[in-house]
Design a protein around this motif. Structure first.
Motif, mmCIF file in Angstrom:
data_model
loop_
_atom_site.group_PDB
_atom_site.id
_atom_site.type_symbol
_atom_site.label_atom_id
_atom_site.label_comp_id
_atom_site.label_asym_id
_atom_site.label_seq_id
_atom_site.Cartn_x
_atom_site.Cartn_y
_atom_site.Cartn_z
ATOM 1 N N LEU A 1 0.827 -1.209 0.000
ATOM 2 C CA LEU A 1 0.000 0.000 0.000
ATOM 3 C C LEU A 1 0.864 1.262 0.000
ATOM 4 N N THR A 2 1.979 1.225 0.721
ATOM 5 C CA THR A 2 2.880 2.378 0.752
ATOM 6 C C THR A 2 3.496 2.607 -0.626
ATOM 7 N N ALA A 3 3.901 1.525 -1.295
ATOM 8 C CA ALA A 3 4.457 1.660 -2.651
ATOM 9 C C ALA A 3 3.397 2.173 -3.617
ATOM 10 N N LEU A 4 2.190 1.642 -3.503
ATOM 11 C CA LEU A 4 1.109 2.047 -4.400
ATOM 12 C C LEU A 4 0.767 3.522 -4.224
ATOM 13 N N PHE A 5 0.455 3.915 -3.005
ATOM 14 C CA PHE A 5 -0.025 5.274 -2.775
ATOM 15 C C PHE A 5 1.097 6.287 -2.605
ATOM 16 N N GLY A 6 2.326 5.804 -2.445
ATOM 17 C CA GLY A 6 3.471 6.707 -2.432
ATOM 18 C C GLY A 6 3.898 7.089 -3.844
ATOM 19 N N LEU B 208 -5.525 7.643 3.802
ATOM 20 C CA LEU B 208 -4.317 7.973 4.567
ATOM 21 C C LEU B 208 -3.347 8.831 3.747
ATOM 22 N N PHE B 209 -3.248 8.527 2.446
ATOM 23 C CA PHE B 209 -2.260 9.194 1.603
ATOM 24 C C PHE B 209 -2.805 10.407 0.846
ATOM 25 N N ALA B 210 -4.116 10.612 0.876
ATOM 26 C CA ALA B 210 -4.729 11.598 -0.014
ATOM 27 C C ALA B 210 -4.480 13.052 0.376
ATOM 28 N N ASP B 211 -4.075 13.332 1.578
ATOM 29 C CA ASP B 211 -3.857 14.719 2.001
ATOM 30 C C ASP B 211 -2.530 15.215 1.434
ATOM 31 N N LYS C 190 -1.266 18.143 1.486
ATOM 32 C CA LYS C 190 -0.624 19.229 2.221
ATOM 33 C C LYS C 190 0.244 18.716 3.359
ATOM 34 N N SER C 191 -0.016 17.505 3.810
ATOM 35 C CA SER C 191 0.751 16.941 4.912
ATOM 36 C C SER C 191 1.773 15.949 4.385
ATOM 37 N N ALA C 192 2.723 15.604 5.248
ATOM 38 C CA ALA C 192 3.682 14.560 4.898
ATOM 39 C C ALA C 192 2.935 13.236 4.783
ATOM 40 N N PRO C 193 3.422 12.321 3.952
ATOM 41 C CA PRO C 193 2.747 11.028 3.856
ATOM 42 C C PRO C 193 2.774 10.305 5.198
ATOM 43 N N PRO D 262 5.165 4.437 8.079
ATOM 44 C CA PRO D 262 4.819 3.021 7.953
ATOM 45 C C PRO D 262 4.023 2.477 9.137
ATOM 46 N N ALA D 263 4.280 3.007 10.339
ATOM 47 C CA ALA D 263 3.557 2.528 11.524
ATOM 48 C C ALA D 263 2.064 2.841 11.411
ATOM 49 N N ALA D 264 1.727 4.023 10.883
ATOM 50 C CA ALA D 264 0.321 4.386 10.719
ATOM 51 C C ALA D 264 -0.349 3.510 9.669
ATOM 52 N N VAL D 265 0.376 3.223 8.586
ATOM 53 C CA VAL D 265 -0.183 2.360 7.542
ATOM 54 C C VAL D 265 -0.383 0.954 8.098
ATOM 55 N N ARG D 266 0.603 0.454 8.842
ATOM 56 C CA ARG D 266 0.485 -0.898 9.387
ATOM 57 C C ARG D 266 -0.661 -0.989 10.403
ATOM 58 N N LYS D 267 -0.835 0.047 11.193
ATOM 59 C CA LYS D 267 -1.937 0.054 12.161
ATOM 60 C C LYS D 267 -3.275 -0.052 11.440
#
Length: 199
Positions: A92-97, A168-171, A173-176, A179-184
């Motif tokens: 998910l991080t690779a996809l949305f990053g 999670l990634f759509a904002d 204006k903020s930093a992405p 990984p801990a937030a994505v895993r949670k």
């Protein structure tokens, strides 16, 4: 741009320029003028190879969707190894990053592009429906290996993971998210499966 450049090279140059504009400035900034300026070519080059700007954008979107094949293969290969939540977090991080979030916004922003995509992609947003399919294939493989509950509802889990990941990634204006937030998020969604994870 020199004459005689192969069509494929022109397409790739324009696609790469579109991606840079999208990632740097967002979908509102991606105009034909911004594209050709970023690519360092005359506007006529774009119109020689594409019927119009929305035809270009549709091919750009479909090209980026096709590039997800490598991600899907890597995720399928990961089935049965490591932790399921870790594998999904990385995917998910690779996809949305990548440019995926910006492409979803671009499709939402442009009615003409959505109409053009409907000609070859009749339902859903191409980037997201392909991502759901990628996650569903992986979850199915893990369920078959006994690493998800036998009655885990893949048809619900896959789109939920993609939807929550996108949010999670759509904002922009903020930093992405880290990984801990994505895993949670992944662990929470998987915990909703009947009996949760077996491993």
């Amino acid at each position: 741009m020199p004459t005689g450049v192969a069509l494929r090279d022109v397409r790739e140059q324009l696609f790469a320029a579109a991606e840079r504009v999208l990632l740097r400035d967002g979908p509102n900034a991606l105009t034909s003028r911004a594209l050709t300026t970023e690519a360092g070519c005359a506007k006529g080059v774009l119109h020689r190879h594409f019927a119009d700007f929305d035809a270009f954008l549709a091919e750009f979107v479909l090209d980026r969707v096709q590039r997800m094949d490598a991600q899907a293969e890597a995720l399928r290969t990961a089935a049965g190894t490591g932790e399921v939540a870790d594998n999904l977090t990385r995917a998910l991080t690779a996809l949305f990053g990548s440019v995926a979030v910006a492409i979803v916004a671009l499709i939402t922003f442009r009615d003409e592009l959505r109409d053009r995509l409907r000609q070859t992609w009749p339902a859903g947003v191409p980037m997201l429906t392909e991502a759901v399919s990628m996650i569903a294939d992986y979850l199915t493989a893990e369920r078959e290996r006994g690493r998800l509950a036998p009655d885990a509802d893949i048809d619900t889990l896959a789109p939920t993971l993609i939807g929550a990941g996108h949010l999670l990634f759509a904002d922009r204006k903020s930093a992405p998210p880290d990984p801990a937030a994505v895993r949670k998020m992944v662990a929470t969604v998987l915990g909703e499966a009947p009996e949760g994870l077996t491993r």
